[in-house]
Write a protein that holds these residues in place. Structure first.
Motif, PDB file in Angstrom:
ATOM      1  N   MET A 115       0.830  -1.204   0.000  1.00 34.79           N
ATOM      2  CA  MET A 115       0.000   0.000   0.000  1.00 34.79           C
ATOM      3  C   MET A 115       0.869   1.261   0.000  1.00 34.79           C
ATOM      4  O   MET A 115       0.527   2.248  -0.657  1.00 34.79           O
ATOM      5  CB  MET A 115      -0.941   0.002   1.212  1.00 34.79           C
ATOM      6  N   ARG A 116       1.986   1.233   0.711  1.00 28.34           N
ATOM      7  CA  ARG A 116       2.883   2.405   0.750  1.00 28.34           C
ATOM      8  C   ARG A 116       3.521   2.689  -0.605  1.00 28.34           C
ATOM      9  O   ARG A 116       3.859   3.825  -0.911  1.00 28.34           O
ATOM     10  CB  ARG A 116       3.998   2.182   1.768  1.00 28.34           C
ATOM     11  N   THR A 117       3.714   1.668  -1.409  1.00 29.18           N
ATOM     12  CA  THR A 117       4.449   1.836  -2.675  1.00 29.18           C
ATOM     13  C   THR A 117       3.560   1.804  -3.917  1.00 29.18           C
ATOM     14  O   THR A 117       4.072   1.794  -5.029  1.00 29.18           O
ATOM     15  CB  THR A 117       5.521   0.734  -2.797  1.00 29.18           C
ATOM     16  N   LEU A 118       2.254   1.818  -3.745  1.00 30.79           N
ATOM     17  CA  LEU A 118       1.346   1.719  -4.903  1.00 30.79           C
ATOM     18  C   LEU A 118       1.628   2.756  -5.983  1.00 30.79           C
ATOM     19  O   LEU A 118       1.546   2.459  -7.168  1.00 30.79           O
ATOM     20  CB  LEU A 118      -0.108   1.849  -4.456  1.00 30.79           C
ATOM     21  N   LYS A 119       1.950   3.969  -5.597  1.00 29.68           N
ATOM     22  CA  LYS A 119       2.149   5.036  -6.583  1.00 29.68           C
ATOM     23  C   LYS A 119       3.509   4.991  -7.264  1.00 29.68           C
ATOM     24  O   LYS A 119       3.734   5.668  -8.251  1.00 29.68           O
ATOM     25  CB  LYS A 119       1.949   6.397  -5.930  1.00 29.68           C
ATOM     26  N   THR A 120       4.423   4.182  -6.735  1.00 29.63           N
ATOM     27  CA  THR A 120       5.777   4.199  -7.276  1.00 29.63           C
ATOM     28  C   THR A 120       6.196   2.900  -7.978  1.00 29.63           C
ATOM     29  O   THR A 120       7.214   2.886  -8.654  1.00 29.63           O
ATOM     30  CB  THR A 120       6.796   4.490  -6.163  1.00 29.63           C
ATOM     31  N   ILE A 121       5.434   1.838  -7.825  1.00 28.68           N
ATOM     32  CA  ILE A 121       5.797   0.577  -8.470  1.00 28.68           C
ATOM     33  C   ILE A 121       5.075   0.435  -9.803  1.00 28.68           C
ATOM     34  O   ILE A 121       4.023   1.042 -10.023  1.00 28.68           O
ATOM     35  CB  ILE A 121       5.492  -0.646  -7.567  1.00 28.68           C
ATOM     36  N   ALA A 122       5.652  -0.324 -10.697  1.00 31.77           N
ATOM     37  CA  ALA A 122       5.037  -0.536 -12.017  1.00 31.77           C
ATOM     38  C   ALA A 122       3.762  -1.363 -11.875  1.00 31.77           C
ATOM     39  O   ALA A 122       3.686  -2.273 -11.051  1.00 31.77           O
ATOM     40  CB  ALA A 122       6.026  -1.257 -12.924  1.00 31.77           C
TER      41      ALA A 122
END
Length: 69
Positions: free
Chosen positions: A24-31
């Motif tokens: 959830m923390r990385t949703l905007k940054t992972i492909a």
């Protein structure tokens, strides 16, 4: 996706929860997952089955619906 979490012991549940929090923390940054487009020619209409020959030999389940790189 986490299945049968009601059957996990507290340590395994905490591991799954930690993985979910990280996701959830990385949703905007992972492909994003490159799923096949529904109406782009890979599926038979109207059954929506993947056309023969488009699957990777080792693929099954959701992996069948990921676009080859």
């Amino acid at each position: 996706m986490a299945y049968r979490v009601d059957r996990l012991d507290s340590q395994k549940f905490e591991n799954v929860a930690d993985e979910l929090r990280e996701r959830m923390r990385t949703l905007k940054t992972i492909a994003s997952i490159p799923y096949r487009k529904q109406n782009d020619g890979d599926y038979q209409i109207p059954t929506m089955e993947l056309k023969p020959g488009l699957e990777k030999p080792e693929a099954s389940g959701f992996a069948l619906h990921v676009q080859a790189e």
